[in-house]
Design an enzyme around this catalytic site. Structure first.
Site, PDB file in Angstrom:
ATOM      1  N   TYR A   1       0.830  -1.199   0.000  1.00  0.00           N
ATOM      2  CA  TYR A   1       0.000   0.000   0.000  1.00  0.00           C
ATOM      3  C   TYR A   1       0.866   1.252   0.000  1.00  0.00           C
ATOM      4  CZ  TYR A   1       1.179   0.538   4.949  1.00  0.00           C
ATOM      5  OH  TYR A   1       1.862   0.695   6.122  1.00  0.00           O
TER       6      TYR A   1
ATOM      7  N   PHE B   1       2.217   9.702   3.550  1.00  0.00           N
ATOM      8  CA  PHE B   1       2.528   9.538   4.977  1.00  0.00           C
ATOM      9  C   PHE B   1       2.980   8.121   5.316  1.00  0.00           C
ATOM     10  CE2 PHE B   1      -2.095   8.927   4.560  1.00  0.00           C
ATOM     11  CZ  PHE B   1      -2.263   7.663   5.101  1.00  0.00           C
ATOM     12  N   ASP B   2       2.808   7.181   4.399  1.00  0.00           N
ATOM     13  CA  ASP B   2       3.208   5.798   4.696  1.00  0.00           C
ATOM     14  C   ASP B   2       3.252   4.990   3.405  1.00  0.00           C
ATOM     15  OD1 ASP B   2       3.969   3.609   6.162  1.00  0.00           O
ATOM     16  OD2 ASP B   2       1.950   3.082   6.800  1.00  0.00           O
TER      17      ASP B   2
ATOM     18  N   ILE C   1      -7.759   0.007  10.068  1.00  0.00           N
ATOM     19  CA  ILE C   1      -8.887   0.936  10.038  1.00  0.00           C
ATOM     20  C   ILE C   1     -10.085   0.293   9.353  1.00  0.00           C
ATOM     21  CG2 ILE C   1      -7.465   3.026  10.159  1.00  0.00           C
ATOM     22  CD1 ILE C   1      -7.757   3.287   7.124  1.00  0.00           C
TER      23      ILE C   1
ATOM     24  N   TYR D   1      -9.036   7.488  10.842  1.00  0.00           N
ATOM     25  CA  TYR D   1      -8.536   7.793  12.183  1.00  0.00           C
ATOM     26  C   TYR D   1      -9.397   8.778  12.952  1.00  0.00           C
ATOM     27  CZ  TYR D   1      -4.350   5.288  10.824  1.00  0.00           C
ATOM     28  OH  TYR D   1      -3.469   4.315  10.427  1.00  0.00           O
TER      29      TYR D   1
ATOM     30  N   PHE E   1      -5.576   5.613  -0.232  1.00  0.00           N
ATOM     31  CA  PHE E   1      -4.641   4.493  -0.230  1.00  0.00           C
ATOM     32  C   PHE E   1      -4.669   3.812  -1.596  1.00  0.00           C
ATOM     33  CE2 PHE E   1      -5.662   4.788   4.289  1.00  0.00           C
ATOM     34  CZ  PHE E   1      -4.412   4.629   4.880  1.00  0.00           C
TER      35      PHE E   1
END
Length: 461
Positions: free
Chosen positions: A66, A76-77, A96, A122, A139
């Site tokens: 991902y 961010f990731d 999530i 979140y 994502f």
């Protein structure tokens, strides 16, 4: 990307064609709402279709790559940057909510973009410092593979469970619970059984339920409907099942619905009278299964006697005597079961437990001697059989076992003698390695002495 258990991280490096553009993502008309209420909270847009029709189920361990970004394109990731796929259990709250919903709709190899509103990600808390409060996230997810939850007691992958439908309670049945199930069994896609079954958990073989299904039921909840992939060692093993046309060593697939169950009373919920009564019932049932050659089930019932009574060590009078006799019988009968099952170490331990209660018990000494004989602990076997004869000099079985022990000990010595003799002969037949010092001296001789007719450098005439 997690629901609190797994923190997202960032890294570097992913194939260019699989990176999201560093700009705000706008879903196309192909994006599909995957929320149960169709409230637009999670939109999924397929970038590359997957293969096949199968999709992961609740409880499956899925493997994905991902890349996560904010709406403005800020990454961010990324698991791709870390160079390793991310694994988690689907539908268990490990990630999530948006992920649990959307990945359950994906096929193997599918690449999709997810637009996840804050309430499915979140929420107001965000995930500082990278994800602000009330953030809508994007994502890109690629689904590689999945497998069911391993519910085998040995965690050897022999029983994998995937949920079609979650149960509606928080407790699972334990050994001895009366369960009502519906079961569908398949071998290579062929249905070989489709029926409603009532069973006492732990006694499934009586009604044709394989061990793998029983182990899985202990991990299921009331109302749960699951698929089980059961390896042959937890099914019909090397015997197969001619009745269902199942060959030896066949792996099977089951669908099982746990309709309801009645759990038995826990031992800590019973008073002393109830424990003694249940121990007596367990002894009777264990003996019935022993006589029917169902030794594994008999073991379970004899073990229950110990579970009921081991902590009741402050009893007095008749109750204390009844407890002693039940525990002694349980350990002696366990030893006999283990001998039948060729589990001699466990047989020895059960005999030790019995002899702690009654050190002069002939059955305990004889059965421990038999187990030691099977384990080729000949001196220990002699000691046990001789101890039986000290109690009863006319015990013919003990006398015979002493003769057998002597014979087997002699046979073992003869085999060892033959083995060592063969080994020494082989060693004696091997050529000795030349001494390096002698080789060095030989190499210092004049070359002419090494040039005789047998030298490899001699000319052929």
């Amino acid at each position: 990307m997690s629901g609190g258990e797994t923190e997202v991280r960032s890294g570097a490096g992913a194939p260019a064609e699989e990176k999201l553009a560093a700009a705000a993502y706008v879903p196309s008309s192909n994006a599909v709402d995957v929320t149960p209420n169709r409230d637009g909270g999670v939109l999924k847009e397929i970038r590359r279709p997957g293969t096949g029709d199968a999709r992961p189920l609740t409880g499956d361990k899925v493997s994905v790559h991902y890349v996560g970004t904010l709406l403005d394109g800020t990454k961010f990731d990324s698991s791709r940057d870390r160079g390793e796929q991310f694994e988690f259990s689907l539908g268990t709250g490990a990630v999530i909510k948006a992920w649990d919903l959307s990945i359950a709709t994906m096929r193997q190899g599918e690449l999709a973009v997810l637009l996840c509103k804050s309430e499915y990600a979140y929420g107001k808390s965000g995930s500082p410092p990278n994800i602000p409060s009330d953030s809508t996230l994007v994502f890109e997810v690629e689904l590689f593979d999945w497998k069911g939850e391993d519910v085998s007691e040995d965690k050897d992958g022999g029983i994998l469970k995937s949920q079609f439908k979650k149960g509606d309670s928080f407790i699972s049945p334990k050994e001895g619970a009366l369960c009502e199930i519906h079961i569908v069994g398949r071998y290579n896609g062929r249905v070989f059984e489709d029926r409603d079954v009532s069973l006492v958990l732990g006694e499934g073989c009586i009604v044709g339920i394989v061990n793998g299904v029983e182990q899985a039921l202990k991990k299921m909840k009331k109302g749960e409907h699951s698929r089980l992939l059961v390896k042959s060692k937890y099914a019909y093993q090397s015997n197969g099942c001619p009745q269902h046309q199942i060959p030896p060593n066949a792996d099977l697939e089951y669908e099982v619905e746990l309709k309801k169950f009645e759990k038995g009373k826990e031992s800590w919920e019973m008073d002393t009278a109830e424990k003694l009564e249940q121990a007596e019932i367990s002894k009777t049932k264990g003996t019935e299964f022993f006589k029917a050659n169902k030794f594994n089930i008999a073991v379970k019932y004899y073990k229950r006697i110990d579970e009921y009574l081991k902590s009741e060590d402050s009893l007095q009078g008749d109750e204390a005597e009844k407890r002693k006799n039940l525990l002694l019988a349980a350990h002696l009968n366990l030893a006999m079961c283990y001998l039948k099952l060729k589990e001699d170490y466990q047989a020895c331990q059960s005999c030790n437990d019995a002899l702690e209660i009654d050190p002069k018990n002939e059955k305990g000494l004889f059965r421990r001697g038999t187990a030691n004989l099977n384990l080729q602990n000949f001196d220990l076997a002699f000691t046990d059989f001789n101890a039986v004869l000290e109690i009863d000099p006319q015990n013919k079985a003990a006398k015979n076992q002493i003769v057998v022990t002597n014979q087997k000990k002699k046979q073992l010595r003869e085999r060892e003698k033959q083995m060592y003799s063969t080994m020494f002969k082989k060693l004696a037949a091997e050529p000795e390695e030349s001494d390096p010092a002698e080789e060095s001296k030989s190499n210092e001789q004049p070359k002419a002495e090494n040039m005789g007719p047998e030298s490899s450098s001699s000319p052929v005439s």
